[in-house]
Design a protein around this motif. Structure first.
Motif, PDB file in Angstrom:
ATOM      1  N   GLN A 164       0.809  -1.217   0.000  1.00 11.04           N
ATOM      2  CA  GLN A 164       0.000   0.000   0.000  1.00 11.04           C
ATOM      3  C   GLN A 164       0.845   1.272   0.000  1.00 11.04           C
ATOM      4  O   GLN A 164       0.503   2.261  -0.648  1.00 11.04           O
ATOM      5  CB  GLN A 164      -0.925   0.004   1.226  1.00 11.04           C
ATOM      6  N   HIS A 165       1.982   1.237   0.705  1.00  9.44           N
ATOM      7  CA  HIS A 165       2.759   2.479   0.809  1.00  9.44           C
ATOM      8  C   HIS A 165       3.481   2.840  -0.496  1.00  9.44           C
ATOM      9  O   HIS A 165       4.099   3.896  -0.585  1.00  9.44           O
ATOM     10  CB  HIS A 165       3.751   2.436   1.980  1.00  9.44           C
ATOM     11  N   HIS A 194      -6.251   5.621   4.060  1.00 10.01           N
ATOM     12  CA  HIS A 194      -4.901   5.053   3.927  1.00 10.01           C
ATOM     13  C   HIS A 194      -3.850   6.161   3.974  1.00 10.01           C
ATOM     14  O   HIS A 194      -2.815   6.043   4.647  1.00 10.01           O
ATOM     15  CB  HIS A 194      -4.769   4.284   2.608  1.00 10.01           C
ATOM     16  N   TYR A 198      -1.106   6.934   6.986  1.00 11.37           N
ATOM     17  CA  TYR A 198       0.318   6.960   6.666  1.00 11.37           C
ATOM     18  C   TYR A 198       0.950   8.286   7.076  1.00 11.37           C
ATOM     19  O   TYR A 198       2.089   8.325   7.543  1.00 11.37           O
ATOM     20  CB  TYR A 198       0.503   6.716   5.166  1.00 11.37           C
TER      21      TYR A 198
END
Length: 592
Positions: A164-165, A194, A198
């Protein structure tokens, strides 16, 4: 704050290097960091311009997207540092950049009396002392970045989805966080859980002991409620919102995130009356989070409030600052006509200068499915129509930043792509539709246009950095306010206009900014009713009724606000009561 205005993000290319052009004059600007391919080419170009060694960052490298963004932002910071250092060693001659710095400042800036005194001083020793004092006031504008929160596709390597990052938005945020900039990221287009989660993991956004920040978070919002929801979500995770950037939902450039009938005036009034309670509520949440992590914060960090969207005169600028007690005003679309500040190719500049009012319109061109302020005579619009005439609607999809549609498979595609539009039209042909129904559906499908290529093309053309066989049709997304700015202007002309030292508007028919937005909202709901006339249900009928009621509440507010507008030009002020009555009449005439 050096200036009381800033230049908001303008597309992909239009403000990509604005900081290099104007930060040396204390002007803050915002660049988009969506397109890492554009960013990498711009880095190569400016490394050449400033004789800085260029080392390419290839797409085969680990975390290339974040690294490209970091490298470009560091370069921009390096260039601006050079420019400011150069200013400090210049003389106050008539045409020097140092002189220009102080000439551009608002008359309210504390250095202005010193500058004027220096100009007329005849004693050399005193004059030199005043000049030395002025040098201490030199401060660059902020080099800010924008991330559209929901432009956040998952990336793949060898057909396998990456973590995801490595998604587009998170990688862009990491690129900013790792840079040497001390500035802000402007988050727009709603909330992305998300991305927000983060954000809370990155130390670059943690508070210093004195509640200051190396990097700040700014929310671009269209109403108070969404501001509070997003800011509380972030505060619970230890992230402070340093600025609320309120933008008109329709009287703006780019994507138009219309409210449900809430007008800018009442929205700003709500911010004005709730500023202190908002900050106190957020700080309590924020303080508790950091106390739980071993950091005692006693003083609330600062919060700024800025507004943008459709502002076009010095009087409007000052009214928003004074009456609503905001800190700064964003001037976006007018700066498209200032080559010293933005990057627009010559053909598009000429087309904008010659445009009719109807050439600026709110369209369905964006693959995001959000209304998009478009320009009817852009080269990208011409190319789109040519492709339809040739029987090949849609665009080749190369950059894939806006892929999101899964109607025809698990892998998402872009609704502006040739692949999507071809399949969608085949589907349409198999339906039993009348000619009118078919044409309407066909136009809706093919109105989508490739923004990834079109919004980057101006920089490719301007700096001759396009690649072989690359499509150079330009998309541009000015707000309707640009119609009143009819030619190219110097940076000094535009800033003098903003501060009321001159007026560059040649036509006196322009409506007051709040009235103009009101009419745009009536147009918006009128179109919604027309588009949905054959598919109305209770939910839509209720939505229309609430929208109209909210608009009428806004009109009532503006009737009461007139007492605060006494310093408007007489012709503008006298027109407002009739304009409000006409708006009420239009609203009542909208029948379901």
């Amino acid at each position: 704050m050096t200036h009381t205005f800033h230049i908001p993000v303008l597309g992909l290319a239009f403000s990509i290097d604005s900081a290099i052009k104007v930060a040396q004059y204390g002007i803050s600007s915002v660049m988009s960091i969506v397109d890492d391919e554009l960013i990498e080419r711009m880095r190569r170009y400016y490394c050449g311009q400033y004789q800085i060694p260029y080392h390419p960052i290839c797409t085969t490298e680990e975390d290339f997207r974040a690294n490209r963004i970091t490298a470009y932002l560091d370069l921009v910071q390096q260039v601006v540092n050079r420019q400011i250092n150069s200013l400090k060693h210049q003389s106050f001659t008539e045409n020097s950049e140092l002189t220009k710095y102080f000439q551009l400042l608002p008359d309210s800036h504390p250095s202005k009396p010193i500058y004027h005194a220096m100009e007329i001083e005849t004693n050399r020793a005193i004059k030199t002392a005043l000049q030395d004092l002025l040098i201490n006031y030199l401060k660059p504008g902020d080099i800010n970045v924008n991330i559209m929160s929901k432009v956040d596709k998952i990336n793949y390597k060898n057909g396998v989805p990456l973590a995801q990052h490595y998604s587009d938005a998170l990688a862009a945020l990491r690129g900013f966080a790792n840079s040497t900039l001390h500035s802000s990221v402007i988050l727009s287009a709603g909330m992305n859980p998300h991305l927000y989660a983060y954000l809370a993991e990155l130390p670059a956004f943690f508070p210093n002991a004195d509640s200051s920040f190396n990097k700040k978070v700014v929310l671009k919002v269209s109403d108070f409620r969404s501001s509070l929801i997003q800011a509380k979500y972030l505060a619970k995770r230890g992230v402070w919102v340093s600025e609320f950037r309120v933008e008109s939902g329709l009287n703006c450039g780019g994507h138009a995130f219309a409210t449900d009938g809430f007008l800018l005036g009442p929205i700003l009034e709500e911010f004005k009356t709730k500023k202190q309670s908002l900050q106190a509520e957020l700080f309590t949440i924020y303080q508790d989070y950091w106390l739980g992590h071993g950091l005692q914060l006693t003083d609330s960090p600062q919060v700024k409030y800025t507004v943008q969207g459709g502002i076009g005169t010095a009087i409007e600028h000052q009214f928003l600052l004074n009456y609503y007690e905001f800190d700064a005003v964003g001037w976006g679309s007018p700066f498209l006509m200032v080559p010293e500040a933005t990057t627009v190719d010559n053909e598009t500049l000429k087309a904008l200068a010659e445009a009719e009012q109807t050439d600026f319109y709110c369209s369905g061109a964006s693959p995001l499915g959000v209304p998009f302020n478009n320009f009817r005579t852009s080269s990208a619009e011409k190319l789109r129509l040519e492709r339809i005439q040739k029987g090949r609607p849609g665009s080749p999809c190369k950059k894939e930043y806006l892929i999101a549609n899964r109607e025809f498979g698990e892998k998402p595609i872009c609704t502006a792509s040739r692949a999507y539009q071809h399949q969608k039209i085949l589907e349409l042909q198999n339906q039993q539709l009348t000619a009118e129904e078919y044409n309407k559906a066909f136009d809706t499908i093919t109105e989508k246009n490739c923004l990834c290529e079109g919004l980057a093309a101006p920089a490719y053309l301007k700096y001759n950095i396009q690649q072989n066989k690359e499509q150079m049709a330009v998309s541009i997304c000015p707000g309707p306010n640009l119609y009143w700015f009819k030619k190219q202007y110097s940076l000094k002309q535009m800033i003098d206009h903003i501060y009321g030292r001159v007026s560059i508007l040649e036509n006196s028919d322009r409506q007051f900014v709040l009235i103009n937005e009101l009419n745009l909202y009536i147009d918006h709901i009128q179109k919604y009713i027309s588009d949905n006339k054959d598919k109305l249900n209770d939910k839509k009928i209720n939505y229309i009724a609430k929208f109209k009621a909210q608009l009428q509440a806004g009109i009532d507010y503006y009737h009461k606000l007139q007492d605060q507008l006494s310093y408007l030009p007489k012709s503008t002020l006298e027109a407002i009561p009739l304009q409000l009555e006409l708006a009420t009449t239009r609203l009542k005439a909208l029948q379901i």
